[in-house]
Design a protein around this motif. Structure first.
Motif, PDB file in Angstrom:
ATOM      1  N   PHE A  29       0.760  -1.309  -0.019  1.00  0.00           N
ATOM      2  CA  PHE A  29      -0.004   0.032   0.068  1.00  0.00           C
ATOM      3  C   PHE A  29       0.798   1.185   0.010  1.00  0.00           C
ATOM      4  N   SER A  30       2.009   1.227   0.815  1.00  0.00           N
ATOM      5  CA  SER A  30       2.798   2.293   1.013  1.00  0.00           C
ATOM      6  C   SER A  30       3.475   2.955  -0.623  1.00  0.00           C
ATOM      7  N   ASN A  31       3.227   1.994  -1.623  1.00  0.00           N
ATOM      8  CA  ASN A  31       3.737   2.429  -2.821  1.00  0.00           C
ATOM      9  C   ASN A  31       2.901   3.268  -3.636  1.00  0.00           C
ATOM     10  N   TYR A  32       1.745   3.502  -2.818  1.00  0.00           N
ATOM     11  CA  TYR A  32       0.772   4.352  -3.616  1.00  0.00           C
ATOM     12  C   TYR A  32       0.537   5.558  -2.841  1.00  0.00           C
ATOM     13  N   ALA A  33       0.338   6.848  -3.728  1.00  0.00           N
ATOM     14  CA  ALA A  33      -0.115   7.895  -3.115  1.00  0.00           C
ATOM     15  C   ALA A  33      -1.651   7.838  -3.510  1.00  0.00           C
ATOM     16  N   MET A  34      -2.460   8.488  -2.628  1.00  0.00           N
ATOM     17  CA  MET A  34      -3.923   8.270  -2.447  1.00  0.00           C
ATOM     18  C   MET A  34      -4.393   9.609  -2.559  1.00  0.00           C
ATOM     19  N   THR A  53       2.636   8.848  -0.251  1.00  0.00           N
ATOM     20  CA  THR A  53       2.899   7.663   0.143  1.00  0.00           C
ATOM     21  C   THR A  53       3.085   7.417   1.655  1.00  0.00           C
ATOM     22  N   SER A  54       4.057   8.268   2.221  1.00  0.00           N
ATOM     23  CA  SER A  54       4.365   8.129   3.691  1.00  0.00           C
ATOM     24  C   SER A  54       3.278   8.899   4.651  1.00  0.00           C
ATOM     25  N   GLY A  55       2.320   9.466   4.082  1.00  0.00           N
ATOM     26  CA  GLY A  55       1.521  10.408   4.750  1.00  0.00           C
ATOM     27  C   GLY A  55       1.981  11.801   5.222  1.00  0.00           C
ATOM     28  N   SER A  71      -5.745  11.247   5.973  1.00  0.00           N
ATOM     29  CA  SER A  71      -4.580  10.659   6.759  1.00  0.00           C
ATOM     30  C   SER A  71      -4.712   9.134   6.145  1.00  0.00           C
ATOM     31  N   ARG A  72      -3.656   8.435   6.552  1.00  0.00           N
ATOM     32  CA  ARG A  72      -3.475   6.850   6.252  1.00  0.00           C
ATOM     33  C   ARG A  72      -2.963   6.237   7.275  1.00  0.00           C
ATOM     34  N   ASP A  73      -3.133   4.846   7.166  1.00  0.00           N
ATOM     35  CA  ASP A  73      -2.596   3.979   7.851  1.00  0.00           C
ATOM     36  C   ASP A  73      -1.999   2.818   7.051  1.00  0.00           C
ATOM     37  N   ASN A  74      -0.532   2.846   6.821  1.00  0.00           N
ATOM     38  CA  ASN A  74      -0.143   1.957   5.872  1.00  0.00           C
ATOM     39  C   ASN A  74      -0.043   0.541   6.342  1.00  0.00           C
ATOM     40  N   ALA A  75      -0.224   0.227   7.661  1.00  0.00           N
ATOM     41  CA  ALA A  75      -0.104  -1.010   8.237  1.00  0.00           C
ATOM     42  C   ALA A  75      -1.627  -1.658   7.973  1.00  0.00           C
ATOM     43  N   ALA A  98      -6.249   5.740  -6.170  1.00  0.00           N
ATOM     44  CA  ALA A  98      -4.822   5.432  -5.911  1.00  0.00           C
ATOM     45  C   ALA A  98      -3.991   5.749  -7.047  1.00  0.00           C
ATOM     46  N   THR A  99      -2.595   6.004  -6.973  1.00  0.00           N
ATOM     47  CA  THR A  99      -1.695   5.906  -8.260  1.00  0.00           C
ATOM     48  C   THR A  99      -0.513   5.488  -7.640  1.00  0.00           C
ATOM     49  N   ARG A 100       0.344   4.619  -8.465  1.00  0.00           N
ATOM     50  CA  ARG A 100       1.365   4.171  -8.091  1.00  0.00           C
ATOM     51  C   ARG A 100       2.761   5.463  -8.094  1.00  0.00           C
ATOM     52  N   SER A 101       3.059   5.680  -7.091  1.00  0.00           N
ATOM     53  CA  SER A 101       4.081   6.906  -6.806  1.00  0.00           C
ATOM     54  C   SER A 101       5.534   6.569  -6.307  1.00  0.00           C
ATOM     55  N   TYR A 102       6.534   7.124  -7.549  1.00  0.00           N
ATOM     56  CA  TYR A 102       8.034   6.422  -7.168  1.00  0.00           C
ATOM     57  C   TYR A 102       8.483   7.543  -5.874  1.00  0.00           C
ATOM     58  N   TYR A 103       8.066   8.762  -5.755  1.00  0.00           N
ATOM     59  CA  TYR A 103       8.409   9.641  -5.051  1.00  0.00           C
ATOM     60  C   TYR A 103       7.229  10.059  -3.942  1.00  0.00           C
TER      61      TYR A 103
END
Length: 126
Positions: A29-34, A53-55, A71-75, A98-103
């Motif tokens: 999940f943490s590979n995706y910006a939301m 991705t990190s929040g 907010s997000r809970d990556n766990a 959601a979008t795959r985000s490399y940054y």
């Protein structure tokens, strides 16, 4: 493939609050910006809020600033939208995206998002 399922919509009086949740079926999940978007009847879909991705980084549309919190809970593969001080003009279908985000950055544009939930209705009565 990413599947998104929103929940938490409903009917609320003006000035009230709702908390939307979106659970993503994805391995990392943490590979995706939301993002949360909304679409009112007869209007185009617009961005409400997005999160990196990190929040650590967030973006809000001007009309949501100070009232909405993303907010997000990556766990737990979950992103939230806390909506306070709701107004009748907030009535819309709210979509999680959601979008795959490399940054670790926010994505503002609807066109950047590849995966969408089915939407959840939010109705604010006056």
């Amino acid at each position: 493939q990413v599947q998104l399922v929103e929940s938490g919509g409903g009917l609320v009086q003006a000035g009230g609050s709702l908390r939307l949740s979106c659970v993503a079926s994805v391995r990392i999940f943490s590979n995706y910006a939301m993002g949360w978007f909304r679409q009112a009847p007869g209007k185009e879909r617009e961005v409400a809020a997005t999160i990196s991705t990190s929040g650590d980084h967030t973006y809000y549309a001007d009309s949501m600033k100070g009232r909405f919190t993303i907010s997000r809970d990556n766990a737990k593969n979950t992103v939230f939208l806390q909506m306070d001080s709701l107004k009748p003009e907030d009535t819309a279908v709210y979509y999680c995206a959601a979008t795959r985000s490399y940054y670790d950055s926010v994505h503002y544009s609807r066109a950047e998002y590849d995966y969408w939930g089915q939407g959840t209705q939010v109705t604010v009565s006056s």
